[in-house]
Design an enzyme around this catalytic site. Structure first.
Site: not given
Length: 156
Positions: A76, A121, A124, A144
């Site tokens: 996104c 995220c 999204c 990571c």
């Protein structure tokens, strides 16, 4: 008495497989069906971002990027990491000691038999990677991150 202990043990073990450990479905600003995500992502990106996969270590082209810029979610384009926080962890995955506040969300997973802090995220819900407590100062964190979960946008 042995039968009672055995019965209690079996009940407690079966309780570990209950719904309490299943992932909680969250609502994100961007929601797409699986088929919509498959149309917009590469197969590698889909595997990592939507199926919570992990890419092979040292396979990401992002490892060699040294220039200034921003790393965004590949699904996104939400900015998630600044290049100024990137460091070489030697693990084979892009690593950062900090993230862009408000754009990364955290949950836990126990897929390997122990609890890890998962990163995704916040816009999204795409799986980015995991965060560990063995990074450099000032945070002591190592984010990571799978390279296929990110895109790099160079500073202008």
């Amino acid at each position: 008495m042995k039968k009672l202990v055995l019965a209690c043990l079996l009940i407690s073990l079966s309780a570990c497989k209950g719904t309490a450990q299943k992932e909680k479905k969250e609502t994100f600003e961007i929601n797409k069906s699986e088929s919509e995500w498959k149309k917009t992502l590469t197969s590698e990106q889909f595997y990592i971002l939507r199926e919570e996969g992990t890419e092979r270590p040292f396979s990401s082209e992002l490892l060699s990027i040294k220039e200034e810029g921003t790393y965004v979610c590949a699904a996104c384009e939400t900015p998630v990491f600044k290049s100024s926080t990137k460091f070489d962890s030697g693990t084979g995955w892009p690593s950062f000691y900090d993230y862009i506040k408000g754009n990364v969300a955290f949950s836990t997973d126990q897929k390997l038999g122990y609890t890890r802090s998962e990163e995704h995220c916040a816009t999204c819900g795409g799986h980015l990677g995991h965060v560990f407590n063995d990074g450099p100062k000032p945070t002591g964190k190592r984010h990571c991150i799978n390279g296929d979960a990110l895109k790099f946008i160079a500073a202008k």
